[in-house]
Each structure stands twice: as C-alpha cells, then as structure tokens.
Scaffold this motif. Structure first.
Motif, short mmCIF file in Angstrom:
data_model
loop_
_atom_site.label_atom_id
_atom_site.label_comp_id
_atom_site.label_asym_id
_atom_site.label_seq_id
_atom_site.Cartn_x
_atom_site.Cartn_y
_atom_site.Cartn_z
N GLY A 1 0.79 -1.22 0.00
CA GLY A 1 0.00 0.00 0.00
C GLY A 1 0.83 1.27 0.00
O GLY A 1 0.34 2.33 0.43
N ILE A 2 2.07 1.20 -0.49
CA ILE A 2 2.95 2.37 -0.53
C ILE A 2 2.82 3.04 -1.90
O ILE A 2 2.97 2.38 -2.93
N PRO A 3 2.56 4.35 -1.96
CA PRO A 3 2.49 5.02 -3.26
C PRO A 3 3.82 4.98 -3.99
O PRO A 3 4.89 5.17 -3.38
N ILE A 4 3.75 4.75 -5.30
CA ILE A 4 4.95 4.50 -6.11
C ILE A 4 5.12 5.60 -7.14
O ILE A 4 4.17 5.98 -7.83
N GLY A 5 6.34 6.11 -7.24
CA GLY A 5 6.71 7.02 -8.31
C GLY A 5 7.59 6.29 -9.31
O GLY A 5 8.60 5.69 -8.93
N HIS A 6 7.18 6.32 -10.59
CA HIS A 6 7.91 5.61 -11.64
C HIS A 6 8.68 6.62 -12.48
O HIS A 6 8.09 7.38 -13.26
N VAL A 7 9.98 6.66 -12.30
CA VAL A 7 10.85 7.55 -13.07
C VAL A 7 11.17 6.87 -14.41
O VAL A 7 11.50 5.70 -14.45
N GLU A 8 11.06 7.63 -15.50
CA GLU A 8 11.21 7.13 -16.87
C GLU A 8 10.03 6.23 -17.24
O GLU A 8 10.17 5.10 -17.69
N ALA A 9 8.86 6.78 -17.06
CA ALA A 9 7.62 6.05 -17.35
C ALA A 9 7.14 6.35 -18.77
O ALA A 9 7.43 7.39 -19.35
N GLY A 10 6.38 5.41 -19.31
CA GLY A 10 5.68 5.63 -20.57
C GLY A 10 6.43 5.22 -21.82
O GLY A 10 5.92 5.41 -22.93
N LEU A 11 7.61 4.64 -21.69
CA LEU A 11 8.32 4.15 -22.87
C LEU A 11 7.63 2.88 -23.35
O LEU A 11 7.28 2.01 -22.54
N ARG A 12 7.44 2.75 -24.65
CA ARG A 12 6.73 1.60 -25.20
C ARG A 12 7.27 1.22 -26.58
O ARG A 12 7.57 2.10 -27.40
N THR A 13 7.36 -0.08 -26.82
CA THR A 13 7.50 -0.58 -28.19
C THR A 13 6.17 -1.12 -28.68
O THR A 13 5.97 -1.33 -29.87
N HIS A 14 5.28 -1.44 -27.72
CA HIS A 14 3.98 -2.08 -27.98
C HIS A 14 4.16 -3.49 -28.52
O HIS A 14 3.24 -4.05 -29.13
N ARG A 15 5.34 -4.07 -28.28
CA ARG A 15 5.59 -5.48 -28.60
C ARG A 15 6.11 -6.13 -27.31
O ARG A 15 7.23 -5.86 -26.89
N MET A 16 5.30 -6.97 -26.70
CA MET A 16 5.59 -7.46 -25.36
C MET A 16 6.91 -8.21 -25.26
O MET A 16 7.53 -8.25 -24.20
N MET A 17 7.37 -8.79 -26.37
CA MET A 17 8.61 -9.56 -26.32
C MET A 17 9.83 -8.77 -26.80
O MET A 17 10.93 -9.32 -26.90
N GLU A 18 9.66 -7.49 -27.12
CA GLU A 18 10.77 -6.69 -27.63
C GLU A 18 10.77 -5.32 -26.98
O GLU A 18 9.91 -4.50 -27.30
N PRO A 19 11.69 -5.03 -26.07
CA PRO A 19 12.67 -5.97 -25.53
C PRO A 19 12.06 -6.81 -24.41
O PRO A 19 11.15 -6.36 -23.73
N PHE A 20 12.59 -7.99 -24.27
CA PHE A 20 12.14 -8.93 -23.23
C PHE A 20 13.17 -8.97 -22.11
O PHE A 20 14.35 -9.13 -22.38
N PRO A 21 12.74 -8.86 -20.84
CA PRO A 21 11.37 -8.68 -20.34
C PRO A 21 11.00 -7.22 -20.09
O PRO A 21 10.00 -6.94 -19.44
N GLU A 22 11.79 -6.28 -20.58
CA GLU A 22 11.63 -4.88 -20.20
C GLU A 22 10.26 -4.30 -20.57
O GLU A 22 9.68 -3.53 -19.79
N GLU A 23 9.75 -4.64 -21.76
CA GLU A 23 8.45 -4.07 -22.16
C GLU A 23 7.35 -4.51 -21.19
O GLU A 23 6.51 -3.70 -20.79
#
Length: 385
Positions: free
Chosen positions: A116-138
């Motif tokens: 239940g701790i609020p999370i800040g995500h630095v460098e958010a919103g990067l996407r390839t829209h291909r779940m396996m590229e890069p794997f597992p980063e996407e």
C-alpha cells in the motif's frame, strides 16, 4: 506545509538505474527538512553498479546483494520481491521511487503495491507495444505503470502512450530524462577535477593503442537479450567488414561480460588491428570516450539519450525502439541487426559530411538537464498536502 518529513525509499539494482537516479538522490538530499532519503540497492549488477555508486558518491543505506551466478529472471524477481517487502516493513516509507524497466523495478513496485505504498515511476511511458521486444523490459514497464501513482514521463510521446492506455492525466508529469541531468553532472564533476581527467585519460590510453582524442573511431555497445545468437553475429559481421573497408577508422567495443555476448564477439572480432575489444568501462571513462568518438553503434537505451547531448550520431542496432523521439528528431537512426543495414548506416556517416552533420546538429529531445527538479516539484507538492 506538513512538518513531518516524507520518508522516500529509492530502490534500484543496475548501473543504468544508478546513473539515472544519482542526480535525483543528490537533489532530494539537499532538502533534509522535507525528505528523508533511504537508498536500497539489490545489486542486480554488482561490479558495474558499484562503479557508478562510487563515481557519484552514493553509499546505499541498504545493500541486499542479491546477484547470484546463473540467476534466472524468475529467481531474481522472487528474491527482490521478498527482500524489498522486508525493507518496506522495517522502514515504513511514505513513498517509493523506482526507475525504468528492470527486474528490480518490477519486483520492487510489486512489493510497494502489496504494502500500500504510493509508487513514483521515473522514466515512465516508454513503449514498443511489442511485449517480447525488448524482453522482459516491455512487460516490466507496462506493469509498473499500472501500479504507479506518479508517472514521470521523459517526453510528450511517453505521456501520449500513457494517456492512450487510459492513465489519468493528473498522474503524469513530463520531466525530461534524468540521464541528461546525470550526464551534465558527470561531465562537470570530471572537468572540475584535473586529477580525474588525467586518471581517465591514462586509463583509456593504456587500453587503446591509438590517439583516441584525435583519430576517428566508432564506439560500440551491445548486450540486449534479443540480440543473443544471430543478432550479435550479424553485428560482428558488420563491424569486421567495416574494419576492413576503413583501415584508418578504429572500432572500440567495451564487451559485456555475459558469455552470450563475450564469446561470439571474441571469436569473431579478435585479431583486427583497428578493432579494440576492451573490458567494460566505468561510467566516467565511458562518458569521456563517448565525448571523443565519431559515431555510436548501440543497442542500449540510455546511450540513445546521452549521445545527442554530445553531438554524436547514434545508430541503433535493434529492430524496434521504445525511444522514437530521437528517431523523429534525427539524432538517432534505427538500423536493425542485419549486417548489410549496419554497414550502410556507418558508411553513410563516414563518407558524407552532410549526412553526419544532419544528425550531429539536431536538438536532443530528451531534455535540458532539469528533470530532477521537475520530479521534486511533484513530490514537494505531495509533501505540502
């Protein structure tokens, strides 16, 4: 404003995370009346992480030291999840900051979400829209976005990605990328210390048997999981062909220690007079070498963001990128992993001054070095409530 200091737990595990979070850690610690900063490292990368921590003068408050030889992704995620859950239980932070898309980031965010701790995500919103590229980063970054309260997006394009996934606009702040803050901090730190300049110069000169400060050279990095196997062989084939065609140009490759990269690179590129296979470099040495190179060939993310600030064209040896802004701005060109395309891309820059300058003189889309300031403004706003 609340009199209670906000306790911020910052967790990371790799060298790129350490570099990109270092300026934020330093800036938060300049506000001791508002924030208590607890730095926890998982040591997902041990030696390379320690180099970055040492250079930026960061001593972790907690070192989980979870790296094991032959560790699987599942094993690492499980270890980080269990260990960070214990840290959260013991420290009871008010908020949790994670960076990017590593296994450490995924598991830490999950631990924070479960607690239940609020999370800040630095460098958010990067996407390839291909779940396996890069794997597992996407996969990692998409999951972390879904459970973060604050998404710190480097660019408007990253913000658009999040909005298209139905994230609330109020949860997103466009900040620029903290890697530019880190680059400027590193260069300033180096330039203010003549002894460090001499030490870096001597170290690089011992490893490189040519005048790297005046002769043309390509700086190469390659370590992505999706390039294991044929990808790295194609990259090596291109480099060897270029080395033969351009004997006066040098090719400097700090080789990743992963056997999936190290063994084929050593096998295919050893023995060329103008190909220099060296050990992985510390961050200051790498930044200084990047400052002096002619062109960068990479499959790395952070380098695509850093090199344009130094006026260096970047050829990305991947088939898809989560950083399309640099491609749109013209600082980066996606050449894929086929040897013919890599060769063509490098030849164009070596042979055409206009093609080179067209890339080198573009504006860096990843920010002005003020990303940390914008992140802290959001966190101070939270503190004021």
């Amino acid at each position: 404003m609340s009199n209670k200091r906000q306790k911020i737990l910052i967790v990371f595990g790799t060298r790129p995370e350490a570099i990109k979070m270092a300026p934020l850690i330093h800036d938060l610690k300049k506000l001791p009346n508002e924030f208590e900063v607890i730095v926890c490292v998982t040591a997902q990368h041990r030696e390379m992480l320690d180099q970055a921590l040492s250079f930026f003068g960061i001593t972790p408050d907690i070192d989980l030291n979870l790296m094991k030889s032959g560790q699987t992704i599942s094993g690492l995620v499980a270890s980080v999840l269990a260990s960070v859950a214990q840290v959260i239980e013991g420290k009871q932070p008010d908020m949790l900051l994670v960076h990017g898309d590593t296994s450490t980031t995924l598991a830490t965010a999950m631990a924070g979400f479960f607690a239940g701790i609020p999370i800040g995500h630095v460098e958010a919103g990067l996407r390839t829209h291909r779940m396996m590229e890069p794997f597992p980063e996407e996969f990692n970054r998409q999951v972390v976005s879904k459970i973060a309260r604050w998404n710190f997006a480097p660019t408007e394009g990253n913000r658009s990605n999040l909005l298209s996934e139905s994230f609330e606009d109020a949860s997103i702040t466009v900040t620029g990328n903290t890697v530019i803050d880190a680059l400027f901090l590193a260069l300033d730190q180096i330039d203010r210390d003549p002894a460090q300049v001499n030490s870096i110069t001597e170290s690089l000169s011992r490893q490189l048997p040519f005048d790297w400060r005046s002769e043309r050279f390509a700086l190469i990095t390659g370590h992505r999981r999706e390039n294991f196997g044929d990808g790295i062989k194609q990259i090596c084939k291109a480099i060897s062909a270029l080395a033969k065609d351009y004997p006066s140009v040098h090719f400097v490759y700090p080789v990743h220690l992963n056997p999936q990269i190290l063994w084929p690179v050593q096998d295919l590129l050893k023995g060329y007079a103008n190909i220099h296979l060296i050990d992985p470099l510390g961050y200051p040495e790498f930044v200084y070498l990047m400052k002096h190179c002619f062109v960068v060939l990479t499959d790395s993310g952070g380098i695509q963001e850093e090199a344009p600030s130094l006026g260096k064209p970047v050829l990305v040896m991947r088939d898809v990128s989560e950083r399309p802004e640099a491609i749109s701005f013209g600082t980066v060109k996606l050449v894929g992993t086929k040897s013919e395309a890599i060769i063509h891309g490098v030849k164009e820059l070596l042979d055409s001054e206009s093609a080179y300058q067209k890339m080198a003189q573009q504006t860096n889309p990843y920010g002005d070095g003020q990303a940390c300031k914008r992140i802290i403004e959001v966190l101070r706003g939270v503190h004021a409530k």
